[in-house]
Motif scaffolding. Structure first.
Motif, PDB file in Angstrom:
ATOM      1  N   GLY A  57      37.412  56.150  63.914  1.00  0.00           N
ATOM      2  CA  GLY A  57      37.074  55.185  64.946  1.00  0.00           C
ATOM      3  C   GLY A  57      36.048  54.190  64.469  1.00  0.00           C
ATOM      4  N   THR A  58      35.652  53.311  65.386  1.00  0.00           N
ATOM      5  CA  THR A  58      34.722  52.246  65.068  1.00  0.00           C
ATOM      6  C   THR A  58      33.311  52.636  65.500  1.00  0.00           C
ATOM      7  OG1 THR A  58      36.505  50.654  65.452  1.00  0.00           O
ATOM      8  CG2 THR A  58      34.262  49.787  65.388  1.00  0.00           C
ATOM      9  N   ASN A  59      32.424  52.904  64.542  1.00  0.00           N
ATOM     10  CA  ASN A  59      31.012  53.201  64.827  1.00  0.00           C
ATOM     11  C   ASN A  59      30.851  54.247  65.923  1.00  0.00           C
ATOM     12  OD1 ASN A  59      30.599  51.028  63.031  1.00  0.00           O
ATOM     13  ND2 ASN A  59      30.532  49.570  64.713  1.00  0.00           N
ATOM     14  N   ILE A  60      31.449  55.396  65.709  1.00  0.00           N
ATOM     15  CA  ILE A  60      31.525  56.402  66.775  1.00  0.00           C
ATOM     16  C   ILE A  60      30.293  57.295  66.810  1.00  0.00           C
ATOM     17  CG2 ILE A  60      32.717  58.539  67.401  1.00  0.00           C
ATOM     18  CD1 ILE A  60      35.277  57.238  67.127  1.00  0.00           C
ATOM     19  N   VAL A  61      29.826  57.561  68.028  1.00  0.00           N
ATOM     20  CA  VAL A  61      28.849  58.610  68.310  1.00  0.00           C
ATOM     21  C   VAL A  61      29.517  59.558  69.294  1.00  0.00           C
ATOM     22  CG1 VAL A  61      26.621  59.155  69.350  1.00  0.00           C
ATOM     23  CG2 VAL A  61      26.850  57.147  67.896  1.00  0.00           C
ATOM     24  N   MET A  62      29.411  60.860  69.048  1.00  0.00           N
ATOM     25  CA  MET A  62      30.056  61.849  69.903  1.00  0.00           C
ATOM     26  C   MET A  62      29.013  62.675  70.651  1.00  0.00           C
ATOM     27  SD  MET A  62      33.176  63.196  67.500  1.00  0.00           S
ATOM     28  CE  MET A  62      34.443  62.082  66.938  1.00  0.00           C
ATOM     29  N   VAL A  63      29.230  62.826  71.942  1.00  0.00           N
ATOM     30  CA  VAL A  63      28.360  63.645  72.775  1.00  0.00           C
ATOM     31  C   VAL A  63      29.167  64.847  73.244  1.00  0.00           C
ATOM     32  CG1 VAL A  63      26.846  63.689  74.785  1.00  0.00           C
ATOM     33  CG2 VAL A  63      27.192  61.540  73.537  1.00  0.00           C
ATOM     34  N   PHE A  64      28.801  66.023  72.741  1.00  0.00           N
ATOM     35  CA  PHE A  64      29.513  67.248  73.097  1.00  0.00           C
ATOM     36  C   PHE A  64      28.774  67.985  74.211  1.00  0.00           C
ATOM     37  CE2 PHE A  64      30.420  66.434  68.645  1.00  0.00           C
ATOM     38  CZ  PHE A  64      31.793  66.615  68.561  1.00  0.00           C
ATOM     39  N   ALA A  65      29.535  68.702  75.021  1.00  0.00           N
ATOM     40  CA  ALA A  65      28.902  69.648  75.937  1.00  0.00           C
ATOM     41  C   ALA A  65      28.252  70.740  75.109  1.00  0.00           C
ATOM     42  CB  ALA A  65      29.946  70.235  76.883  1.00  0.00           C
ATOM     43  N   GLY A  66      27.102  71.217  75.541  1.00  0.00           N
ATOM     44  CA  GLY A  66      26.355  72.194  74.762  1.00  0.00           C
ATOM     45  C   GLY A  66      26.913  73.600  74.867  1.00  0.00           C
ATOM     46  N   SER A  67      26.166  74.539  74.305  1.00  0.00           N
ATOM     47  CA  SER A  67      26.566  75.943  74.290  1.00  0.00           C
ATOM     48  C   SER A  67      26.042  76.661  75.531  1.00  0.00           C
ATOM     49  CB  SER A  67      26.022  76.629  73.024  1.00  0.00           C
ATOM     50  OG  SER A  67      26.235  78.009  73.073  1.00  0.00           O
ATOM     51  N   VAL A  68      26.709  77.727  75.883  1.00  0.00           N
ATOM     52  CA  VAL A  68      26.277  78.594  76.983  1.00  0.00           C
ATOM     53  C   VAL A  68      25.833  79.930  76.410  1.00  0.00           C
ATOM     54  CG1 VAL A  68      27.003  79.831  79.052  1.00  0.00           C
ATOM     55  CG2 VAL A  68      27.785  77.501  78.670  1.00  0.00           C
ATOM     56  N   LEU A  92      27.102  53.825  79.113  1.00  0.00           N
ATOM     57  CA  LEU A  92      27.588  52.452  78.930  1.00  0.00           C
ATOM     58  C   LEU A  92      26.645  51.440  79.580  1.00  0.00           C
ATOM     59  CD1 LEU A  92      29.860  50.569  77.922  1.00  0.00           C
ATOM     60  CD2 LEU A  92      31.018  50.945  80.112  1.00  0.00           C
ATOM     61  N   GLN A  93      26.089  51.808  80.735  1.00  0.00           N
ATOM     62  CA  GLN A  93      25.268  50.860  81.494  1.00  0.00           C
ATOM     63  C   GLN A  93      23.820  50.793  81.001  1.00  0.00           C
ATOM     64  OE1 GLN A  93      25.697  52.115  85.566  1.00  0.00           O
ATOM     65  NE2 GLN A  93      27.703  51.117  85.818  1.00  0.00           N
ATOM     66  N   HIS A  94      23.271  51.920  80.553  1.00  0.00           N
ATOM     67  CA  HIS A  94      21.826  51.987  80.333  1.00  0.00           C
ATOM     68  C   HIS A  94      21.391  52.110  78.869  1.00  0.00           C
ATOM     69  CE1 HIS A  94      21.310  52.248  84.641  1.00  0.00           C
ATOM     70  NE2 HIS A  94      22.108  53.306  84.701  1.00  0.00           N
ATOM     71  N   VAL A  95      22.298  52.428  77.951  1.00  0.00           N
ATOM     72  CA  VAL A  95      21.916  52.571  76.548  1.00  0.00           C
ATOM     73  C   VAL A  95      22.288  51.295  75.807  1.00  0.00           C
ATOM     74  CG1 VAL A  95      22.212  53.882  74.416  1.00  0.00           C
ATOM     75  CG2 VAL A  95      22.203  55.075  76.615  1.00  0.00           C
ATOM     76  N   GLN A  96      21.285  50.661  75.223  1.00  0.00           N
ATOM     77  CA  GLN A  96      21.517  49.400  74.513  1.00  0.00           C
ATOM     78  C   GLN A  96      22.257  49.660  73.202  1.00  0.00           C
ATOM     79  OE1 GLN A  96      17.947  47.219  73.822  1.00  0.00           O
ATOM     80  NE2 GLN A  96      18.993  45.356  73.135  1.00  0.00           N
ATOM     81  N   GLY A  97      23.236  48.801  72.907  1.00  0.00           N
ATOM     82  CA  GLY A  97      24.003  48.937  71.665  1.00  0.00           C
ATOM     83  C   GLY A  97      25.327  49.644  71.831  1.00  0.00           C
ATOM     84  N   VAL A  98      25.668  50.044  73.059  1.00  0.00           N
ATOM     85  CA  VAL A  98      26.942  50.728  73.325  1.00  0.00           C
ATOM     86  C   VAL A  98      28.000  49.699  73.695  1.00  0.00           C
ATOM     87  CG1 VAL A  98      28.139  52.354  74.843  1.00  0.00           C
ATOM     88  CG2 VAL A  98      25.839  52.883  74.025  1.00  0.00           C
ATOM     89  N   ALA A  99      29.148  49.770  73.013  1.00  0.00           N
ATOM     90  CA  ALA A  99      30.237  48.823  73.269  1.00  0.00           C
ATOM     91  C   ALA A  99      31.281  49.389  74.232  1.00  0.00           C
ATOM     92  CB  ALA A  99      30.904  48.428  71.960  1.00  0.00           C
ATOM     93  N   PRO A 232      27.228  49.293  63.060  1.00  0.00           N
ATOM     94  CA  PRO A 232      26.761  50.509  62.382  1.00  0.00           C
ATOM     95  C   PRO A 232      25.245  50.670  62.424  1.00  0.00           C
ATOM     96  CG  PRO A 232      28.395  49.353  61.050  1.00  0.00           C
ATOM     97  CD  PRO A 232      28.047  48.447  62.175  1.00  0.00           C
ATOM     98  N   ASP A 233      24.507  49.546  62.420  1.00  0.00           N
ATOM     99  CA  ASP A 233      23.047  49.610  62.425  1.00  0.00           C
ATOM    100  C   ASP A 233      22.496  50.156  63.738  1.00  0.00           C
ATOM    101  OD1 ASP A 233      23.059  48.520  59.895  1.00  0.00           O
ATOM    102  OD2 ASP A 233      22.840  46.458  60.608  1.00  0.00           O
ATOM    103  N   ALA A 234      23.302  50.080  64.804  1.00  0.00           N
ATOM    104  CA  ALA A 234      22.822  50.514  66.121  1.00  0.00           C
ATOM    105  C   ALA A 234      23.023  52.002  66.368  1.00  0.00           C
ATOM    106  CB  ALA A 234      23.540  49.714  67.212  1.00  0.00           C
ATOM    107  N   MET A 235      23.670  52.699  65.446  1.00  0.00           N
ATOM    108  CA  MET A 235      24.059  54.083  65.710  1.00  0.00           C
ATOM    109  C   MET A 235      22.857  55.010  65.909  1.00  0.00           C
ATOM    110  SD  MET A 235      27.417  54.531  63.284  1.00  0.00           S
ATOM    111  CE  MET A 235      27.922  56.048  64.072  1.00  0.00           C
ATOM    112  N   THR A 236      21.832  54.845  65.086  1.00  0.00           N
ATOM    113  CA  THR A 236      20.659  55.711  65.200  1.00  0.00           C
ATOM    114  C   THR A 236      19.949  55.503  66.532  1.00  0.00           C
ATOM    115  OG1 THR A 236      20.348  55.674  62.800  1.00  0.00           O
ATOM    116  CG2 THR A 236      18.474  56.369  64.131  1.00  0.00           C
TER     117      THR A 236
END
Length: 405
Positions: A57-68, A92-99, A232-236
């Protein structure tokens, strides 16, 4: 003598003992070939990692559900039920740099078309899935936001599913059964092939995530949120912003563990590249050692040659040759020896890389830089290890040399 004459005489001198010359060059050939081959394999692996990241994908960040943690037993990533689809909209609304964002839920399903059926993976996603994954629809179109809002029974299928269920027919507009529900196919994804784990990425069914939640899996949460950044520079900064936002939305106290996991494929790519670079350097060092051993062989043979040609050296000096003439002659022989070995080694390295790539399926990439470095190194070996024998020949006493039997 001019340089051309020096090289001609050097070649003639080396041709007197062809077998010895070939065996002496063998160390240089193996060293240069090993360096080029190992660097080609390492760079090929790095290129493959980059291609896999681009395919993901294009500059992907993944957010997983955590462990139980149930009774001291950790259920692993994705088991937590505290990642709602609303988190995706908040990111999408509140984090800057999200496309773009796409909530994701998955389930293994049986799909049926007439007398054909296939077990595949149903990926619940938003309408931005193809954009985030850089995975265009080649036939038909992606489902719409309205389909997501209404939990419509529509789907986009991968090339493998299309082939298994419809062979050569156009599946767009056709109806299939997913579990026991009728779904209309609205598009076919472009063929993508296998991922880094060898899994067929085209063996997939993309459905509105709301449809998977309500009609297939029967859940109200999502397992993953895929986020595409603007660059890519916005990923961190995006990863940091997502973590901060979700901790706030999930009401986590300071010091309390996250109930989610934020990851980027670039982190995995950097780890893989670092491992490939380390291995390349290690194997390249082995090739460099072979070059040094080859250089020692050149010095040994040149010393033998000086001893064998003592009378010749005496005659040259007696008829007016200077020390510089004699030194340049023997140094040129060492250079010709190492340069020829280097050129043959380059051919061997390139050929071996091609054979490995064809026979084992490993990606290889022979860069011009590695070839230039190998040539320079082989020349340096010739100069370094040829200097002492050449200097020894130049400093001979002409009278003693003429007396030598």
């Amino acid at each position: 003598m001019n340089p051309r004459e020096v090289i001609r005489v050097a070649l003639r001198a080396l041709a007197r003992n062809k077998l010895r010359t070939i065996l002496t060059m063998l160390g240089i050939i193996i060293g240069v070939g090993a360096v080029i081959c190992t660097v080609a394999i390492g760079q090929g692996a790095s290129e493959q990692v980059q291609q896999q990241i681009q395919a993901l994908g294009t500059n992907i960040v993944m957010v997983f559900a955590g462990s139980v943690n149930t009774g001291g037993v950790h259920m692993g990533s994705g088991a937590n039920k505290t990642l709602p689809a609303d988190d995706a909209q908040a990111i999408l609304q509140h984090v800057q740099g999200v496309a773009a964002v796409s909530p994701m839920v998955g389930s293994t399903v049986q799909v049926v078309n007439g007398n054909q059926n296939w077990l595949t993976r149903a990926n619940g996603a938003s309408q931005d899935f193809s954009t985030i994954r850089n995975w265009p629809v080649v036939s038909g179109s992606m489902f719409s936001q309205r389909d997501v809002d209404m939990a419509t029974d529509v789907c986009v299928i991968g090339k493998t599913v299309a082939t298994q269920l419809f062979a050569d027919q156009d599946p767009v507009g056709q109806m299939i059964r997913v579990q026991n529900l009728p779904f209309r196919i609205v598009g076919v994804l472009q063929e993508k092939g296998q991922n880094s784990n060898g899994q067929d990425q085209d063996d997939t069914l993309v459905i509105p995530y709301t449809t998977v939640q309500k009609k297939i899996s029967g859940i109200s949460w999502v397992q993953l949120i895929m986020v595409s950044t603007t660059s890519p520079d916005a990923m961190t900064s995006v990863q940091t912003g997502i973590a901060s936002l979700l901790r706030q939305r999930h009401h986590l106290r300071p010091g309390e563990d996250d109930d989610f996991i934020v990851r980027s494929p670039n982190e995995m790519a950097q780890t893989s590249e670092a491992a490939a670079t380390t291995m390349t350097l290690l194997l390249g060092a082995v090739g460099a050692v072979s070059l040094v051993v080859g250089g020692i062989g050149i010095m040994n043979i040149m010393l033998v040659s000086v001893t064998e040609r003592t009378r010749e050296i005496g005659i040259r000096l007696a008829v007016g040759a200077t020390e510089g003439n004699v030194q340049s002659q023997f140094l040129s022989e060492a250079l010709v020896l190492s340069s020829l070995g280097g050129l043959i080694g380059i051919a061997v390295g390139v050929a071996t890389s091609a054979i490995i790539s064809h026979a084992l399926g490993w990606p290889t990439f022979v860069s011009p830089r590695s070839v230039i470095v190998a040539v320079i190194f082989s020349v340096l070996v010739g100069v370094t290890f040829g200097y002492y024998p050449a200097r020894k020949a130049a400093r001979m006493d002409p009278i003693e040399a003429l007396r030598y039997e």
